[in-house]
Enzyme design. Structure first.
Site, short mmCIF file in Angstrom:
data_model
loop_
_atom_site.label_atom_id
_atom_site.label_comp_id
_atom_site.label_asym_id
_atom_site.label_seq_id
_atom_site.Cartn_x
_atom_site.Cartn_y
_atom_site.Cartn_z
N CYS A 1 0.79 -1.24 0.00
CA CYS A 1 0.00 0.00 0.00
C CYS A 1 0.82 1.28 0.00
CB CYS A 1 -0.91 0.01 1.22
SG CYS A 1 -2.15 -1.26 1.15
N1 NAD Z 1 -2.22 -6.19 1.40
C1 NAD Z 1 -2.68 -5.18 2.09
O1 NAD Z 1 -2.29 -5.00 3.22
C2 NAD Z 1 -3.73 -4.23 1.53
C3 NAD Z 1 -4.38 -3.37 2.43
C4 NAD Z 1 -5.35 -2.52 1.97
C5 NAD Z 1 -5.67 -2.51 0.61
N2 NAD Z 1 -5.04 -3.34 -0.26
C6 NAD Z 1 -5.47 -3.29 -1.65
O2 NAD Z 1 -6.25 -4.44 -1.93
C7 NAD Z 1 -6.04 -4.88 -3.27
C8 NAD Z 1 -5.58 -6.34 -3.28
O3 NAD Z 1 -4.35 -6.41 -2.58
P1 NAD Z 1 -3.79 -7.77 -2.01
O4 NAD Z 1 -2.74 -7.37 -1.01
O5 NAD Z 1 -4.87 -8.68 -1.55
O6 NAD Z 1 -3.11 -8.37 -3.32
P2 NAD Z 1 -2.62 -9.88 -3.55
O7 NAD Z 1 -1.64 -9.81 -4.66
O8 NAD Z 1 -2.24 -10.51 -2.25
O9 NAD Z 1 -3.93 -10.63 -4.04
C9 NAD Z 1 -4.57 -10.36 -5.23
C10 NAD Z 1 -5.06 -11.68 -5.78
O10 NAD Z 1 -5.81 -11.40 -6.96
C11 NAD Z 1 -5.55 -12.41 -7.91
N3 NAD Z 1 -5.91 -11.90 -9.22
C12 NAD Z 1 -5.22 -11.09 -10.04
N4 NAD Z 1 -5.93 -10.82 -11.15
C13 NAD Z 1 -7.11 -11.46 -11.01
C14 NAD Z 1 -8.27 -11.56 -11.82
N5 NAD Z 1 -8.36 -10.92 -12.99
N6 NAD Z 1 -9.27 -12.32 -11.36
C15 NAD Z 1 -9.18 -12.96 -10.19
N7 NAD Z 1 -8.13 -12.90 -9.37
C16 NAD Z 1 -7.10 -12.15 -9.78
C17 NAD Z 1 -4.09 -12.73 -7.71
O11 NAD Z 1 -3.76 -14.02 -8.19
C18 NAD Z 1 -3.96 -12.63 -6.19
O12 NAD Z 1 -4.18 -13.87 -5.55
C19 NAD Z 1 -5.03 -3.90 -3.85
O13 NAD Z 1 -5.70 -2.89 -4.53
C20 NAD Z 1 -4.34 -3.33 -2.64
O14 NAD Z 1 -3.81 -2.03 -2.89
C21 NAD Z 1 -4.08 -4.22 0.18
#
Ligand code: NAD
Length: 439
Positions: A271
Site C-alpha cells: 500500500c
Molecule cells: N495487502 C494489504 O495489506 C492491503 C491493504 C489494503 C488494501 N489493499 C489493496 O487491496 C487490493 C488487493 O491487494 P492484495 O494485497 O490482496 O493483493 P494480492 O496480490 O495478495 O492478491 C490479489 C489476488 O488477486 C488475484 N488476481 C489477479 N488478477 C485477477 C483476476 N483478474 N481475477 C481474479 N483474481 C485475480 C491474484 O492471483 C492474487 O491472488 C489492492 O488494490 C491493494 O492495494 C491491500
C-alpha cells in the site's frame, strides 16, 4: 433489490470474492464465519488448489480458519468465473500495482469488471475494494458493467469499500476494523452497508464511492508523508549526533497533538509505497501537483541508498571497503514477523550492495528461498539464524525487526551491525555486544 436485502439479512446470499490474496482471503473467511456461503475466485490455479485442500498459503492467517470453512462447505475456491452468475454479491480484491513509470495500473480491475459484466444478472451487488484513485468505481467500473445492458440502481448495484488490512496486526482484524462504504447511488450504499454490516462490527456510510476512494488514499498518504518526515529528521539529526529514536520517544510523551512514526530502511508493503501515486497521477490530469506525495516518495525511496552509504562508512571506520566485504542483511519481509516481502527495501539494499562489489547474503526464516519478484531476481537462499553463521560476516544490516533477531546470543561473534530498526539498545542495555551504527 428487496430480494437481495432479505437474502443478506437471512445470510442466504452467496458472496463471491474475486482475488484470494492478502485482502480477499481474510474477507472471504469473515463472510464464511458469519454464516454466508462464499466462493473465492482467483486466476492463480496454484492458490486455488491449496485453498481447495483446506490449506492456507498466507502464514499470518490461522490455517484452521481455512480448513474449517472448507470442511463445513461454507467456502470454496475456484478459477471458474462462470460461477459469478450464482453470486448475489461480488467483491473485487484484485491488485492495483504501479507501472515502471509509477503510473497506476488498473488493468486487473478492468479485466475483472469485464468478467463480471459478461455474467451480470438483475439483483446483483458489485463492490470494488482494490485501492485506486477517486472516480474509478463510477468512471471505469460502471461503464464496463453497463455493457451488460443492465441499469444501476434499478437492476444492479455498485459501491466502493476500501480494505484496511494490516498484515500481522492482532488487535485490529478485518472483522473489527471500521469499514467505509460508499455507493455510486444511495441504494448501492445502503445495500453494500447491509452486506458488510452482517459480518463486520462497524460500517461507516459515506455519501459517494469517490469519498470512500479518497479516504483510503488519505490514510495511506498520511502514513507516507509522516514516515518521510521522520526519515528526513533521522538523516539531519544523525549529522548533529542526535539519536532520532530517543527524540521520538521524548516527543511521544506529549499526550495530545503528536503521533509517533518511525524511521526505517524505506517503505514496503502493497500500500504505502504505491497508493499515494494513484492520487498524484490523477491530480496531474486536473493540472494539480501533489507536492507532499512526490516529496515523501523522493525521501522514502532514497532510504535504501542512505543505509548502504552508512554501511560503507561504518566499514571504512574498520579500514574495510564495501567492495569485497561479506554483508548479511537480516530480514527480507517489509515488516516484523510476517511473510510479506512486497516492495521490501531489503531487495534494493541487497542489489546496491552487490553493485558495490560486496558478497551478500540474507537471513529470514519467513523466506527460506528468496522469491523472484517483478523487479528482483537475486537467486539467494536464507542462511541460518545462528551465532556461528552471523560471526562469518564483516557487517550485519538489520532491515526487519523480526522477533527471531532479538536475541543477544545471536551476536556473540558479530563485529559490526548497522541497525535500521533500533533493536540493539534493548539487546544490550548495559553496553557490550558488537559495534552498532544506527541508520
Ligand atoms: N495487502 C494489504 O495489506 C492491503 C491493504 C489494503 C488494501 N489493499 C489493496 O487491496 C487490493 C488487493 O491487494 P492484495 O494485497 O490482496 O493483493 P494480492 O496480490 O495478495 O492478491 C490479489 C489476488 O488477486 C488475484 N488476481 C489477479 N488478477 C485477477 C483476476 N483478474 N481475477 C481474479 N483474481 C485475480 C491474484 O492471483 C492474487 O491472488 C489492492 O488494490 C491493494 O492495494 C491491500
Amino acid at each position: 433489490m428487496q430480494v437481495l436485502a432479505s437474502r443478506i439479512q437471512s445470510r442466504s446470499a452467496l458472496v463471491g470474492v474475486i482475488g484470494q490474496g492478502y485482502v480477499g482471503l481474510p474477507l472471504a473467511l469473515v463472510f464464511a464465519e458469519a454464516g454466508f456461503r462464499v466462493v473465492g475466485f482467483d486466476v492463480d490455479a496454484a492458490k486455488v488448489s491449496v485453498l481447495t485442500r483446506g490449506e492456507c498459503y498466507i502464514k499470518h492467517i490461522d490455517p484452521e480458519r481455512v480448513r474449517s470453512a472448507v470442511a463445513s462447505g461454507t467456502y470454496h475456491a475456484t478459477s471458474d468465473f462462470d460461477r459469478l452468475s450464482d453470486c448475489d454479491a461480488v467483491i473485487i480484491c484484485v491488485p492495483t500495482p504501479l507501472g515502471v513509470h509509477r503510473e497506476p495500473d488498473n488493468s486487473f480491475i478492468h479485466a475483472t469488471a469485464r468478467q463480471i459484466a459478461k455474467r451480470l444478472r438483475p439483483g446483483q451487488l458489485v463492490v470494488l475494494e482494490s485501492t485506486t484513485y477517486p472516480g474509478t468505481t463510477e468512471g471505469e467500473v460502471l461503464p464496463i458493467l453497463l455493457e451488460s445492458g443492465l441499469k444501476c440502481p434499478d437492476e444492479f448495484l455498485l459501491a466502493f469499500s476500501p480494505e484496511r488490512e494490516d498484515p500481522g496486526r492482532r488487535n485490529f482484524t478485518t472483522k473489527n476494523t471500521p469499514k467505509l462504504v460508499g455507493g455510486i447511488n444511495a441504494t448501492s450504499t445502503q445495500i453494500a452497508a447491509a452486506l458488510y454490516g452482517a459480518c463486520l462490527e462497524r460500517v461507516v456510510e459515506v455519501s459517494h464511492a469517490r469519498v470512500a476512494e479518497s479516504a483510503k488514499l488519505l490514510e495511506n498518504i498520511f502514513r507516507s508523508v509522516n514516515i518521510a518526515l521522520v526519515n528526513e529528521l533521522k538523516m539531519i539529526l544523525d549529522r548533529m549526533g542526535i539519536d532520532v529514536w530517543e527524540v521520538i520517544r521524548a516527543a511521544e510523551t506529549k499526550p495530545f497533538g503528536f503521533m509517533p512514526f518511525y524511521p526505517g530502511p524505506g517503505l514496503g508493503g502493497h500500500c504505502i509505497p504505491l497508493d499515494p501515486f494513484y492520487l498524484s497521477w490523477k491530480a496531474a490530469e486536473r493540472g494539480e501537483w501533489a507536492r507532499f506525495i512526490e516529496l515523501a516518495g523522493e525521501i522514502n525511496s532514497r532510504m535504501p541508498r542512505y543505509v548502504i552509504e552508512r554501511v560503507g562508512h561504518a566499514l571504512n571506520q574498520d579500514s574495510k571497503a564495501l567492495k569485497g566485504a561479506r554483508v548479511l542483511v537480516l530480514g527480507l519481509a517489509y515488516k516484523a514477523n510476517i511473510d510479506d516481502d512486497r516492495e521490501s527495501p531489503s531487495y534494493e539494499m541487497l542489489e546496491l550492495l552487490r553493485e558495490a562489489g560486496a558478497h551478500v547474503d540474507y537471513c529470514d526464516p519467513f523466506f527460506p528461498v528468496m522469491p523472484k519478484t517483478r523487479k528482483h531476481d537475486l537467486g539467494l537462499r536464507s542462511v541460518a539464524c545462528a551465532p556461528d553463521t552471523f560471526a562469518r560476516y564483516d557487517v550485519l544490516v538489520v532491515s526487519t525487526g523480526h522477533d527471531c533477531f532479538r536475541s543477544a546470543e545471536l551476536y556473540a561473534g558479530a563485529r559490526l551491525v548497522v541497525d535500521t530498526r533500533n533493536i540493539f539498545p534493548a539487546l544490550f542495555p548495559g553496553g557490550g555486544g558488537p559495534r552498532v551504527v544506527k541508520a
